[in-house]
Scaffold this motif. Structure first.
Motif: not given
Length: 74
Positions: A20-48
Motif C-alpha cells: 500500500r502507498t503511504s497516505t503521507y506520500s506526496g504528488t512529487d513521486n517521493n512515495c513509500v509503500e508498506y506491507s504487513t507481512l504474515q509474520s506480523g512484521r512490517s516491510a517498507v520500500r521505495d515506490t519509484k
C-alpha cells in the motif's frame, strides 16, 4: 544500551506481500509503500525504485516508528 540485529528476511513472505502507498506520500513521486507481512512484521520500500530492496521491521519497532512520526506531525 541495547543493540538490535536486523531480523532475517524471508523472501517467500515478501512475494506474497500486499503493498500500500503511504497516505503521507506526496504528488512529487517521493512515495513509500508498506506491507504487513504474515509474520506480523512490517516491510517498507521505495515506490519509484523498488529494485533498491525492502526494509523489514519487527512489529514493536515499526509501531514505535509510526508513533514517533505521528507525534512529530502533531
Amino acid at each position: 544500551m541495547t543493540i538490535e540485529l536486523a531480523p532475517q528476511r524471508n523472501d517467500r513472505e515478501l512475494e506474497g506481500a500486499l503493498w500500500r502507498t503511504s497516505t503521507y506520500s506526496g504528488t512529487d513521486n517521493n512515495c513509500v509503500e508498506y506491507s504487513t507481512l504474515q509474520s506480523g512484521r512490517s516491510a517498507v520500500r521505495d515506490t519509484k525504485d523498488r529494485s533498491r530492496g525492502v526494509l523489514v521491521f519487527e512489529a514493536p519497532v515499526w509501531q514505535a516508528f509510526v508513533r514517533g512520526m505521528n507525534d512529530s506531525a502533531a
